[in-house]
Design an enzyme around this catalytic site. Sequence first.
Site, PDB file in Angstrom:
ATOM      1  N   MET A  72      48.567 -58.310  74.171  1.00 50.15           N
ATOM      2  CA  MET A  72      50.048 -58.624  74.615  1.00 50.15           C
ATOM      3  C   MET A  72      50.703 -59.018  75.468  1.00 50.15           C
ATOM      4  O   MET A  72      52.039 -57.921  75.654  1.00 50.15           O
ATOM      5  CB  MET A  72      51.123 -59.045  72.952  1.00 50.15           C
ATOM      6  N   MET A 141      48.471 -66.860  66.123  1.00 47.87           N
ATOM      7  CA  MET A 141      49.282 -66.733  65.759  1.00 47.87           C
ATOM      8  C   MET A 141      50.490 -66.821  64.155  1.00 47.87           C
ATOM      9  O   MET A 141      51.356 -67.920  64.388  1.00 47.87           O
ATOM     10  CB  MET A 141      50.141 -66.167  66.864  1.00 47.87           C
ATOM     11  N   PHE A 147      55.375 -56.593  66.630  1.00 48.46           N
ATOM     12  CA  PHE A 147      56.057 -56.515  65.679  1.00 48.46           C
ATOM     13  C   PHE A 147      55.033 -56.324  64.309  1.00 48.46           C
ATOM     14  O   PHE A 147      54.816 -57.630  64.145  1.00 48.46           O
ATOM     15  CB  PHE A 147      57.182 -56.078  65.203  1.00 48.46           C
ATOM     16  N   GLY A 148      54.758 -55.180  63.387  1.00 44.25           N
ATOM     17  CA  GLY A 148      53.781 -55.611  62.432  1.00 44.25           C
ATOM     18  C   GLY A 148      54.988 -55.752  61.460  1.00 44.25           C
ATOM     19  O   GLY A 148      56.795 -55.312  61.428  1.00 44.25           O
ATOM     20  N   GLY A 149      54.944 -56.073  60.450  1.00 44.22           N
ATOM     21  CA  GLY A 149      55.546 -56.342  58.847  1.00 44.22           C
ATOM     22  C   GLY A 149      56.587 -57.774  58.856  1.00 44.22           C
ATOM     23  O   GLY A 149      57.617 -57.033  57.829  1.00 44.22           O
ATOM     24  N   ASP A 177      46.808 -64.042  62.281  1.00 43.51           N
ATOM     25  CA  ASP A 177      46.791 -62.304  62.655  1.00 43.51           C
ATOM     26  C   ASP A 177      48.888 -62.351  62.713  1.00 43.51           C
ATOM     27  O   ASP A 177      49.652 -63.157  62.900  1.00 43.51           O
ATOM     28  CB  ASP A 177      47.071 -62.183  64.206  1.00 43.51           C
ATOM     29  N   GLY A 178      49.536 -62.084  61.100  1.00 44.12           N
ATOM     30  CA  GLY A 178      51.065 -61.848  60.933  1.00 44.12           C
ATOM     31  C   GLY A 178      51.280 -62.128  59.207  1.00 44.12           C
ATOM     32  O   GLY A 178      51.403 -63.019  59.218  1.00 44.12           O
ATOM     33  N   GLY A 179      51.129 -61.330  59.223  1.00 41.39           N
ATOM     34  CA  GLY A 179      52.257 -61.267  57.775  1.00 41.39           C
ATOM     35  C   GLY A 179      50.874 -61.861  57.028  1.00 41.39           C
ATOM     36  O   GLY A 179      51.266 -62.580  55.825  1.00 41.39           O
ATOM     37  N   SER A 200      50.168 -54.114  58.266  1.00 38.82           N
ATOM     38  CA  SER A 200      50.973 -53.281  56.801  1.00 38.82           C
ATOM     39  C   SER A 200      50.615 -53.562  55.831  1.00 38.82           C
ATOM     40  O   SER A 200      50.790 -52.532  55.043  1.00 38.82           O
ATOM     41  CB  SER A 200      52.792 -53.770  57.165  1.00 38.82           C
TER      42      SER A 200
HETATM   43  C1  DX5 Z   1      52.039 -58.432  65.784  1.00 43.87           C
HETATM   44  C2  DX5 Z   1      50.362 -57.623  65.916  1.00 43.87           C
HETATM   45  C3  DX5 Z   1      49.695 -57.629  64.483  1.00 43.87           C
HETATM   46  C4  DX5 Z   1      50.442 -57.020  63.160  1.00 43.87           C
HETATM   47  C5  DX5 Z   1      50.154 -57.305  62.421  1.00 43.87           C
HETATM   48  O1  DX5 Z   1      52.563 -58.612  66.709  1.00 43.87           O
HETATM   49  O2  DX5 Z   1      49.879 -58.961  66.570  1.00 43.87           O
HETATM   50  O3  DX5 Z   1      48.364 -58.329  64.744  1.00 43.87           O
HETATM   51  O4  DX5 Z   1      49.930 -55.556  63.807  1.00 43.87           O
HETATM   52  O5  DX5 Z   1      50.670 -56.332  61.533  1.00 43.87           O
HETATM   53  P1  DX5 Z   1      51.071 -57.891  59.913  1.00 43.87           P
HETATM   54  O6  DX5 Z   1      50.139 -57.623  59.268  1.00 43.87           O
HETATM   55  O7  DX5 Z   1      51.936 -56.362  59.402  1.00 43.87           O
HETATM   56  O8  DX5 Z   1      51.920 -58.832  59.859  1.00 43.87           O
HETATM   57 ZN    ZN Z   2      47.223 -58.980  66.569  1.00 46.60          ZN
END
Ligand code: DX5
Ligand code: ZN
Length: 227
Positions: A72, A141, A147-149, A177-179, A200
């Site tokens: 990213m 995406m 961000f995670g979570g 990827d994401g949530g 997460s």
């Molecule tokens: C977000 C990242 C994801 C993230 C996923 O920008 O690319 O890989 O770490 O985290 P969760 O599973 O917590 O949404």
């Molecule tokens: Zn990722």
Amino acid sequence: MTVTRPLRIAPSILSADFARLGAEVQAIAEAGADYIHVDVMDGHFVPNISFGAPVMNAVRGATDKIFDVHLMIAPTDPYLSDFAKGGADIITVHAEAGPHLHRSLQAIRALGKKAGVALNPATPVSAIEHVIDDCDLVLVMSVNPGFGGQSFIPESLNKIAQARALIGGRDIDLEVDGGVTADNARAIVQAGANVLVAGSAIYAGNDPTTYAERIRTIRHAATGMVV
Ligand code: DX5
Ligand code: ZN
């Protein structure tokens, strides 16, 4: 020829305990991860900074598993060889990161690595129509990267189905990827994905004794197995 790619669970080390990163990579590998998802953020393409190729390289020796590197960052091309040398197996760039996506994908393959392309939530699948044969992985995406979570964006399911239609029978991973959680894994796989990234949902609490069960729960949910 139609290729059905196997289901892969790809824990994101963005949610690992960075003070024990090598041990966290080893623990997730031993817990049953298929890919190790490595989130690289530059504070420019996305509003957060994580780590770069030297940190990734420092933990590369913790496992032989595939390192699935999600860049990213913008620009990408000046850093591709650092990640290739640092131990990446798959290098994914964002379609939005620069004007020359085709060149980036070719550069990754020229380095002997698998080439991935990621799409932000607002980017249509049609953006990659003309480079699909230059891809080994497509990453949809399901949150805004950075961000995670965050919570899974429901519209992503339609997009995954569109990406699956574009890929057709090609030998290309379709990653989400994401949530991602055990609650939505089945719908994501039914829409056509075969690689599930989870940060997460697997690493929360950073207790290695929980990882295997969490990976197993997501895998079983994704395959529709009743447990
Ligand atoms: C977000 C990242 C994801 C993230 C996923 O920008 O690319 O890989 O770490 O985290 P969760 O599973 O917590 O949404
Ligand atoms: Zn990722």
